[in-house]
Design an enzyme around this catalytic site. Sequence first.
Site, PDB file in Angstrom:
ATOM      1  N   THR A 109      42.719  38.141  51.053  1.00  0.00           N
ATOM      2  CA  THR A 109      42.360  39.513  51.431  1.00  0.00           C
ATOM      3  C   THR A 109      41.758  39.621  52.840  1.00  0.00           C
ATOM      4  O   THR A 109      42.127  40.518  53.602  1.00  0.00           O
ATOM      5  CB  THR A 109      41.380  40.085  50.381  1.00  0.00           C
ATOM      6  OG1 THR A 109      42.037  40.038  49.104  1.00  0.00           O
ATOM      7  CG2 THR A 109      40.984  41.515  50.685  1.00  0.00           C
TER       8      THR A 109
ATOM      9  N   HIS B  66      38.524  30.673  43.865  1.00  0.00           N
ATOM     10  CA  HIS B  66      39.482  31.749  44.167  1.00  0.00           C
ATOM     11  C   HIS B  66      38.704  33.018  44.498  1.00  0.00           C
ATOM     12  O   HIS B  66      37.516  33.112  44.228  1.00  0.00           O
ATOM     13  CB  HIS B  66      40.386  31.989  42.956  1.00  0.00           C
ATOM     14  CG  HIS B  66      41.455  30.958  42.804  1.00  0.00           C
ATOM     15  ND1 HIS B  66      42.793  31.246  42.904  1.00  0.00           N
ATOM     16  CD2 HIS B  66      41.381  29.620  42.577  1.00  0.00           C
ATOM     17  CE1 HIS B  66      43.495  30.142  42.737  1.00  0.00           C
ATOM     18  NE2 HIS B  66      42.664  29.134  42.531  1.00  0.00           N
ATOM     19  N   GLY B  67      39.438  34.007  45.031  1.00  0.00           N
ATOM     20  CA  GLY B  67      38.815  35.307  45.292  1.00  0.00           C
ATOM     21  C   GLY B  67      37.646  35.205  46.253  1.00  0.00           C
ATOM     22  O   GLY B  67      36.618  35.863  46.079  1.00  0.00           O
TER      23      GLY B  67
ATOM     24  N   SER C  13      37.418  35.959  49.539  1.00  0.00           N
ATOM     25  CA  SER C  13      37.224  36.980  50.581  1.00  0.00           C
ATOM     26  C   SER C  13      36.091  37.898  50.145  1.00  0.00           C
ATOM     27  O   SER C  13      36.011  38.269  48.970  1.00  0.00           O
ATOM     28  CB  SER C  13      38.493  37.824  50.750  1.00  0.00           C
ATOM     29  OG  SER C  13      39.542  37.053  51.259  1.00  0.00           O
TER      30      SER C  13
ATOM     31  N   HIS D  97      39.728  38.218  42.688  1.00  0.00           N
ATOM     32  CA  HIS D  97      40.719  38.429  43.751  1.00  0.00           C
ATOM     33  C   HIS D  97      40.661  39.862  44.275  1.00  0.00           C
ATOM     34  O   HIS D  97      40.388  40.781  43.521  1.00  0.00           O
ATOM     35  CB  HIS D  97      42.130  38.182  43.208  1.00  0.00           C
ATOM     36  CG  HIS D  97      42.373  36.762  42.794  1.00  0.00           C
ATOM     37  ND1 HIS D  97      42.595  36.416  41.483  1.00  0.00           N
ATOM     38  CD2 HIS D  97      42.433  35.619  43.510  1.00  0.00           C
ATOM     39  CE1 HIS D  97      42.795  35.101  41.421  1.00  0.00           C
ATOM     40  NE2 HIS D  97      42.704  34.599  42.627  1.00  0.00           N
ATOM     41  N   GLY D  98      40.939  40.035  45.555  1.00  0.00           N
ATOM     42  CA  GLY D  98      41.031  41.380  46.137  1.00  0.00           C
ATOM     43  C   GLY D  98      39.723  41.836  46.756  1.00  0.00           C
ATOM     44  O   GLY D  98      38.826  41.029  47.008  1.00  0.00           O
TER      45      GLY D  98
ATOM     46  N   ASP E 288      50.461  28.801  44.996  1.00  0.00           N
ATOM     47  CA  ASP E 288      49.255  29.438  44.461  1.00  0.00           C
ATOM     48  C   ASP E 288      49.611  30.175  43.155  1.00  0.00           C
ATOM     49  O   ASP E 288      50.590  30.929  43.112  1.00  0.00           O
ATOM     50  CB  ASP E 288      48.750  30.432  45.532  1.00  0.00           C
ATOM     51  CG  ASP E 288      47.409  31.045  45.206  1.00  0.00           C
ATOM     52  OD1 ASP E 288      46.621  30.423  44.479  1.00  0.00           O
ATOM     53  OD2 ASP E 288      47.151  32.168  45.717  1.00  0.00           O
TER      54      ASP E 288
END
Length: 283
Positions: A232, A207-208, A210, A179-180, A81
């Site tokens: 996450t 992506h990202g 969560s 992300h996060g 990744d």
Amino acid sequence: MLVTGIEILQDAHKNNYAVGAFNVNNMEIVQAIIEAAEELNSPVILQASQGGLKYAGVEYIAALGKVAAEKAKVPVALHLDHGTDFQQIMLCIRHGFSSVMIDGSQYELEENIAITKKVVEIAHAVGISVEAELGKIGGIEDDIVVDEREATFTDPMEAKLFVDKTKVDYLAIAVGTAHGVYKGEPKLDFDRIKAIKEAVNIPLVLHGSSGVPNDAIEKAVSLGINKINIDTDLRIAFTDAIKDFLKKDPDNIDPRKILGPGKEAMKEVIKEKMRLFGSAGRA
Ligand code: 13P
């Protein structure tokens, strides 16, 4: 069985569903993902970030991933990744990863094309598939930090040019996720996903993912997202369960007893995601 990323994602692209790519750092996480995939008969992607490789070591992650994949009754890909370092990408290929990401999103378009093309040529020569990123996804993914003000959405026409020139297998796009942990509710640019899919006609990567509401995920999948990265939400499930366990049993000193509930909690989250993404029953 261990398969390449494109073997899994080509089917998802053709049949309009998405496969979860879950971040792994240790044995419990790998086991939680594989058990969930087997219980739901779902293909799955194990992925390690550069931070994950720094933590566990590329040899350990490769060995864990390969053993897990070989023992599994469902197709499993082992993916790097956000690779930003050419040497490390080569090392992952050498250690048996079946898919790698070259993240050249910090560069201008021409340079991103050049570095991606180089990785694609080498990876394809040894039968490994490649993900690249165009546009810039915001947020924090281990050691990669992109300020929200620097995040830029992917342009559909640029994406077409990028894919034509690099021959990359699947493309990570910036369409409003980060992300996060989100501060507010993320707003996805669905028209952009649709336009990029029409322009490139290859598997697309979110992506990202969560913390993105389920209905937004479903819509993104219906418009052409085929790989969905989750880190996450797994971290939260793992640590919440462990905190809970230790609150109830603060004197327990057995790592197996402490980590066990973390693994089970992660597995439930992974199964929910597999059902949501439409990969359950697709192995
Ligand atoms: P989250 O941490 O938001 O799930 O993102 C994971 C990711 O995109 C890994 O590349």
